[in-house]
Design an enzyme around this catalytic site. Structure first.
Site, mmCIF file in Angstrom:
data_model
loop_
_atom_site.group_PDB
_atom_site.id
_atom_site.type_symbol
_atom_site.label_atom_id
_atom_site.label_comp_id
_atom_site.label_asym_id
_atom_site.label_seq_id
_atom_site.Cartn_x
_atom_site.Cartn_y
_atom_site.Cartn_z
ATOM 1 C CB SER A 52 -7.922 -8.511 -4.845
ATOM 2 O OG SER A 52 -6.562 -8.914 -4.051
ATOM 3 C CE1 TYR A 140 -5.440 -16.879 -0.817
ATOM 4 C CE2 TYR A 140 -7.546 -16.342 -1.842
ATOM 5 C CZ TYR A 140 -6.586 -15.898 -1.167
ATOM 6 O OH TYR A 140 -6.436 -14.728 -0.964
ATOM 7 C CE LYS A 169 -3.168 -15.462 -2.987
ATOM 8 N NZ LYS A 169 -4.391 -14.590 -3.622
ATOM 9 C CB ILE A 211 -1.879 -15.038 -6.742
ATOM 10 C CG1 ILE A 211 -1.537 -16.217 -7.615
ATOM 11 C CG2 ILE A 211 -3.195 -14.459 -7.034
ATOM 12 C CD1 ILE A 211 -2.444 -17.370 -7.655
#
Length: 299
Positions: A52, A140, A169, A211
């Site tokens: 993001s 991630y 994540k 998240i």
């Protein structure tokens, strides 16, 4: 793993966008304002320079400045998990060490994108990074962006062999994979959802939080869903899960974070600027985003 860490790293960790001025420079004042709003709205933690945050459009020095700004703004009030991974191994090592030096709570390290390493190479990459620091590491895994999936056996092996790899994540739509990760790693493994429609379902199978890019736009709703779950009010959490669905859907009708930045611009939080090659959604989607924000009483 310390139970204190499990209590600390949980809930809604907002992956804060990187706001730019119209000129394309990073707007650090707006970034601090966004972080303050997140904390006031109940977000349980802050992450920066992840997907993001448009990390591939930032220089290494800019990523360091964003990380530093976030850690200083938060000032110990909630955990800070900067994303320190990249397609370059040495840069990942450098950023992760810097995150540790700055006092980050943990570092989130993405599966290297574009390179498509095999599983043995991925194991070596993550182990080398983890061994170079003492800071907790959250892997991630986002195969839709990286073009390679970190497989269950590789995650379990890294968790077993690296004391500071504490969780992952998972931005992975394969819910079977996620179940198998939790079974292989056990109940102390900190598993966060990076897929908005799986945030609630992941809590039900042993996940610890999310998240989620949607937290940029509706931080209080996303945080509240987690709070209701942790309180044991699963019915209220499920209701919020479905309440968020229309907003989740519209924010992913184009590549993240373009719709999120458009929304935050409409909300008066930022100048809705992305760096090329990214750009704002087309006009018809912007109209839909605005209508959705009005329905949620966000504008």
């Amino acid at each position: 793993m310390s139970q204190n860490l499990k209590k600390l790293l949980r809930g809604s960790i907002c992956p804060v966008i990187t706001p730019f001025k119209e000129s394309g420079e990073i707007d650090f004042i707006k970034m601090s304002e966004l972080i303050e709003w997140q904390i006031e709205s109940g977000s349980h933690g802050i992450s920066v320079t992840g997907t993001s945050g448009e990390p591939s459009s930032l220089t290494t020095e800019e990523r360091l400045l964003v990380m530093e700004n976030a850690i200083k703004t938060v000032n110990g009030r909630v955990p800070v998990l900067p994303a320190t991974g990249s397609t370059n191994h040495d840069e990942t090592m450098y950023l992760t060490k810097k995150a540790e030096e700055m006092g980050a709570t943990a570092a989130m390290v993405i599966v290297p994108y574009y390179n498509r390493p095999n599983q043995a190479a991925l194991y070596k990459h993550f182990k080398t990074v983890a061994d170079s620091v003492d800071i907790p590491i959250i892997i991630y895994n986002i195969p839709g962006r990286t073009a390679v999936n970190l497989e269950v056996d590789t995650i379990a092996r890294l968790y077993k062999d690296c004391g500071n790899i504490v969780g992952a994540k998972e931005s992975n739509k394969d819910f079977e994979h996620i179940n198998r990760v939790l079974k292989a790693c056990g109940p102390d493994f900190l598993l966060f959802s990076g897929i908005e429609l799986l945030c609630y379902p992941m809590l039900t199978i042993g996940g610890i939080g999310s998240i989620s890019a949607t937290a940029n736009v509706a931080p209080s709703l996303v945080a509240e869903m987690h709070n209701r779950w942790f309180e044991g009010n699963h019915e209220a959490a499920l209701e919020l899960h479905y309440k968020l669905m229309d907003l989740n859907d519209v924010l992913f009708r184009d590549t993240n974070p373009a719709p999120v930045k458009a929304a935050l611009g409409m909300m008066g939080k930022i100048h809705p600027k992305l760096r090329m090659p990214m750009d704002l959604p087309e006009e018809n989607l912007q109209v839909t985003i605005k209508k959705t924000l009005e329905e949620y009483k966000l504008i």
